[in-house]
Each structure stands twice: as C-alpha cells, then as structure tokens.
Scaffold this active site. Sequence first.
Site, short mmCIF file in Angstrom:
data_model
loop_
_atom_site.label_atom_id
_atom_site.label_comp_id
_atom_site.label_asym_id
_atom_site.label_seq_id
_atom_site.Cartn_x
_atom_site.Cartn_y
_atom_site.Cartn_z
N HIS A 61 -9.36 2.01 19.06
CA HIS A 61 -8.52 0.95 19.64
C HIS A 61 -9.12 0.38 20.92
O HIS A 61 -9.03 -0.82 21.17
CB HIS A 61 -7.10 1.48 19.88
CG HIS A 61 -6.34 1.72 18.61
ND1 HIS A 61 -5.70 2.92 18.33
CD2 HIS A 61 -6.16 0.94 17.51
CE1 HIS A 61 -5.14 2.84 17.14
NE2 HIS A 61 -5.40 1.67 16.62
N ASP A 102 0.41 -12.69 5.56
CA ASP A 102 -1.01 -12.59 5.20
C ASP A 102 -1.83 -13.26 6.30
O ASP A 102 -1.65 -14.44 6.59
CB ASP A 102 -1.23 -13.30 3.86
CG ASP A 102 -2.68 -13.17 3.38
OD1 ASP A 102 -2.91 -13.36 2.18
OD2 ASP A 102 -3.57 -12.86 4.20
N GLY A 103 -2.72 -12.51 6.92
CA GLY A 103 -3.51 -13.05 8.03
C GLY A 103 -4.37 -14.23 7.61
O GLY A 103 -4.64 -15.13 8.41
N ASP A 147 0.33 -8.73 10.70
CA ASP A 147 0.00 -7.72 9.69
C ASP A 147 0.80 -8.05 8.43
O ASP A 147 1.97 -8.43 8.49
CB ASP A 147 0.35 -6.30 10.18
CG ASP A 147 -0.36 -5.24 9.34
OD1 ASP A 147 -1.21 -4.52 9.87
OD2 ASP A 147 -0.06 -5.15 8.12
N GLN A 203 0.84 -1.21 0.00
CA GLN A 203 0.00 0.00 0.00
C GLN A 203 0.87 1.25 0.00
O GLN A 203 2.08 1.17 0.24
CB GLN A 203 -0.90 0.01 1.25
CG GLN A 203 -0.20 -0.26 2.54
CD GLN A 203 -1.00 -1.16 3.49
OE1 GLN A 203 -2.26 -1.19 3.46
NE2 GLN A 203 -0.31 -1.89 4.33
N ASP A 225 -8.41 -6.35 12.88
CA ASP A 225 -8.24 -4.89 12.80
C ASP A 225 -7.69 -4.58 11.41
O ASP A 225 -6.50 -4.26 11.24
CB ASP A 225 -7.27 -4.45 13.90
CG ASP A 225 -7.02 -2.96 13.90
OD1 ASP A 225 -6.16 -2.50 14.70
OD2 ASP A 225 -7.65 -2.24 13.09
N SER A 226 -8.55 -4.72 10.41
CA SER A 226 -8.08 -4.69 9.02
C SER A 226 -8.48 -3.38 8.33
O SER A 226 -9.29 -2.61 8.85
CB SER A 226 -8.70 -5.85 8.24
OG SER A 226 -10.07 -5.57 7.99
N THR A 227 -7.91 -3.20 7.16
CA THR A 227 -8.36 -2.11 6.30
C THR A 227 -9.75 -2.44 5.76
O THR A 227 -10.32 -3.47 6.09
CB THR A 227 -7.34 -1.93 5.15
OG1 THR A 227 -6.90 -3.22 4.72
CG2 THR A 227 -6.13 -1.13 5.58
N ASP A 228 -10.27 -1.55 4.90
CA ASP A 228 -11.62 -1.75 4.37
C ASP A 228 -11.68 -3.03 3.52
O ASP A 228 -10.65 -3.50 3.04
CB ASP A 228 -12.02 -0.54 3.51
CG ASP A 228 -11.99 0.76 4.30
OD1 ASP A 228 -11.57 1.79 3.75
OD2 ASP A 228 -12.34 0.73 5.50
N1 SAM Z 1 -8.41 1.28 11.82
C1 SAM Z 1 -8.18 0.98 10.42
C2 SAM Z 1 -9.50 0.80 9.69
O1 SAM Z 1 -10.54 0.62 10.34
O2 SAM Z 1 -9.44 0.85 8.44
C3 SAM Z 1 -7.32 -0.27 10.33
C4 SAM Z 1 -5.92 0.03 10.71
S1 SAM Z 1 -4.79 -1.27 10.57
C5 SAM Z 1 -3.37 -0.35 10.35
C6 SAM Z 1 -5.16 -2.06 9.03
C7 SAM Z 1 -4.09 -3.07 8.69
O3 SAM Z 1 -4.62 -4.20 7.98
C8 SAM Z 1 -2.98 -2.51 7.76
O4 SAM Z 1 -1.80 -2.35 8.52
C9 SAM Z 1 -2.82 -3.57 6.66
O5 SAM Z 1 -1.48 -3.81 6.32
C10 SAM Z 1 -3.49 -4.78 7.32
N2 SAM Z 1 -3.95 -5.82 6.39
C11 SAM Z 1 -4.70 -5.69 5.27
N3 SAM Z 1 -4.92 -6.89 4.70
C12 SAM Z 1 -4.28 -7.81 5.48
C13 SAM Z 1 -4.14 -9.23 5.43
N4 SAM Z 1 -4.69 -9.97 4.44
N5 SAM Z 1 -3.43 -9.85 6.41
C14 SAM Z 1 -2.88 -9.12 7.42
N6 SAM Z 1 -2.98 -7.77 7.53
C15 SAM Z 1 -3.68 -7.13 6.56
#
Ligand code: SAM
Length: 280
Positions: free
Chosen positions: A66, A141-142, A110, A35, A160-163
């Site tokens: 959080h 990869d989670g 993450d 990203q 706690d992932s991205t969209d």
């Molecule tokens: N609070 C934020 C929100 O609600 O959008 C989320 C913050 S957190 C930093 C989101 C994290 O998800 C990112 O650091 C990203 O790298 C991680 N992420 C996305 N896809 C992932 C996956 N398949 N496995 C592990 N982590 C992942």
Amino acid sequence: MTLDNSWFSEPYDVTGSAFSLKIKAKLHDEQTPFQHIEIYETESYGRLMVFDGCVMLTTLDNFIYHEMMSHPALLSHPEPCDVLIIGGGDCGTLREVLKHDSVQRCVQVDIDERVTRVSEDYFPELCDSNNDARAELLFDDGIQYVADCADAQFDVIIIDSTDPVGQAARLFGTEFYTDCQRITRDGGILVAQSESPLKQLDLIKSMSNNMRSAGYSSTHTFEFPQSCYPTGWWSCTLAGKENNFENIRPLDNGVTTKYYTTESHLGGLVLRPFIQDALK
Ligand code: SAM
C-alpha cells in the site's frame, strides 16, 4: 470454522510457484457477483484475504504494497490534489493517499462493494480513512468510470487491481491507459500494480509499452518485497505525462511510513540491470 493444522495454499500457474500459510480458522466465505471472497486467521501472518483462490493481502505485509502503490507516485507530483484509485477495495491504498495534505479529493472505484464491506469487518485498520471527507467511494467498473469521465480531472491515478484476468484484464491495456491519460492533468502520473519482476517481465514490458502508446511520455518500474504474492517480489509501474519522476518531494511532516523512505525512492529510480535489460 476452526481448521487444526491446516494450510491455505495458492498455486499460481503463471509463475509455476505456490505460496502457503498455516491457518487457524476460516472467518468468512462469500461468493459475490464478481469473485469468491475468503478471510482466514493465520498462525503467523495475521489475517489473510483471498479472492478466487488468490492472496489479496495479509495483516503482516500489506503495508509494503500500500505504501509503494501510493507514495512514489504522489511524491513525484509537485502538488497532487485530485487522486483516482481504480480497484483498491480493501482501502489500504486510500488510507495512504489521504495521509498527504495536498490531496483534496480521492475517488475510489471498485467493481465490488462487498470487498470494502468485508474489509471494514476484518481489516478495520485499513479502513480508518473511509469516512474522511475527501474520500469518495464508488462501486462500478473502473473501465467504464474512466471512459465516461471528463478530461483533465485527476493529478494521480492508481490502478490497484487484481491480476490481469477476468474483469481486471482490460485494466492493463492501451485503450484503458488512453482514457486514463485523457482524464489526467498535465504533469500527472499513473501507477499500476505490475506483478512479479522475477517472473513477469514480459507483462511489465507490455504494460510500459501500452502506457507509452497511450500518450504517457515516461515510465518507470519500482520493485519491492511482498512475501504473500507469487515469487515474493512485486512491482508497480509509473507512467508520467510530461513528468519523468526525477524531482521528488519529501514526505510531508508527520506522515509516517513503515517501508517507504525518500532515500529508497531515489535508489528505486535506478533499475536493476536484469530489469533494465528486459525493459529496453
Ligand atoms: N493487492 C492486490 C493485488 O495486487 O492483486 C489488489 C487488491 S484490490 C482489493 C483488487 C481490487 O480490484 C478488487 O477489490 C477487485 O474488486 C477490483 N477490480 C477488479 N477488476 C475491476 C474493475 N474492472 N473495476 C474496478 N475494480 C476492479
């Protein structure tokens, strides 16, 4: 780079809305293998973390997110010992989890190590538990981590992932939740960030259905303010494995919070009518 009278703006097509912050300077700009990370100094929200043009967190209001992504789930479990965080690379959720004395081990997975390293540089206050002996930071990869994990390893899993786009999309689906359920011990709980209750109730409904299809016996959605996210209103959805979230523990002595309270947790167990209707 100083940007006089400039604004950062996040238009979000999904909700047909945008969020803007007046910024003083750009502090970091990096394209990782996963990203585009930007960090800004803002006029009124402290620092701002942005991934691929989307707001991740600000200094001013990340505590709400959080705390809500950790305490309701942890306090709905009689004795959470082993916790898994998927995503969470900024480490704010990890910090809240490790406030709980019962937690003996918290694994955070993450996909992007650069998120954590950038957070350590620009949001050190979120990372002050990273060296806790109970913390295990993995960068993978989670989805793969959970698929490869043995059965019944965790009491609480926090997503706690991205969209739900790109590498995060599958973190909202039945297949992933089924693996989460398999690696969760009896009485365990999963919690996932579930976007805006004002404009994305369809997503919340599909997440709840997917969690139940995965074998969780109960689900519940908590909503909370988060001014930097689309519509200013966010949510987290819990799924219980033989746990219906009715018996909650008070915060451990000495655990401080700025938003979460036991009373607001109990109140949050009552869904707003418009949410209840949508999730029927
Ligand atoms: N609070 C934020 C929100 O609600 O959008 C989320 C913050 S957190 C930093 C989101 C994290 O998800 C990112 O650091 C990203 O790298 C991680 N992420 C996305 N896809 C992932 C996956 N398949 N496995 C592990 N982590 C992942």
